[in-house]
Write an enzyme that holds these catalytic residues in place. Sequence first.
Site, PDB file in Angstrom:
ATOM      1  N   GLY A  45       0.814  -1.215   0.000  1.00 11.27           N
ATOM      2  CA  GLY A  45       0.000   0.000   0.000  1.00 11.27           C
ATOM      3  C   GLY A  45       0.846   1.262   0.000  1.00 11.27           C
ATOM      4  O   GLY A  45       0.509   2.252  -0.657  1.00 11.27           O
ATOM      5  N   CYS A  46       1.956   1.230   0.720  1.00 13.33           N
ATOM      6  CA  CYS A  46       2.831   2.406   0.809  1.00 13.33           C
ATOM      7  C   CYS A  46       3.562   2.640  -0.508  1.00 13.33           C
ATOM      8  O   CYS A  46       3.793   3.792  -0.898  1.00 13.33           O
ATOM      9  CB  CYS A  46       3.802   2.250   1.967  1.00 13.33           C
ATOM     10  N   ILE A  47       3.903   1.556  -1.191  1.00 17.79           N
ATOM     11  CA  ILE A  47       4.503   1.690  -2.519  1.00 17.79           C
ATOM     12  C   ILE A  47       3.508   2.343  -3.464  1.00 17.79           C
ATOM     13  O   ILE A  47       3.836   3.309  -4.160  1.00 17.79           O
ATOM     14  CB  ILE A  47       4.965   0.317  -3.057  1.00 17.79           C
TER      15      ILE A  47
END
Length: 157
Positions: A45-47
């Site tokens: 998700g952070c990517i």
Amino acid sequence: MSTPIIGTTVPDVDLLSTGDKTVKLSDYRGNYLVLYFYPKDNTPGCILEGQSFRDNIDKFSGFNAVIVGVSRDSVRVHEGFKCKQEFPFDLLADTDEALCQWFDVIKMKNMYGKQVQGIERSTFLIDPAGVVVHEWRKVKVKAHVDEVLQVLSSLPG
């Protein structure tokens, strides 16, 4: 530290940043600041969230907006993440959670059936004078950047 609200001036704490810098939020005065908090470098998700900000950097620049990501990861880990994902913006290492606490983004979360404290994905829009003008909490990555751009487009340049 207290929970921020719309209309509050952000604190001026020193944070280590990618690019071998120490920054204060006041360093971004004169621009809109899109300050996004994310749980952990190199996670799916952070990517995706970082890539979405990266892929729209020209649109943000057109609104006189600077993007800065914040997590509890170290600068060393941030440097690798930024390089691998080709992020054209800085990542701040809030290892002591001072900024996370002020913005009240540290929450109890369920991870693999266990309760753990972690960063709740959140974004804050700060005006050129250093005042919080909009916040998004419990962010869903998919349409988030479009929501931020929509709000930016409604504000004075």
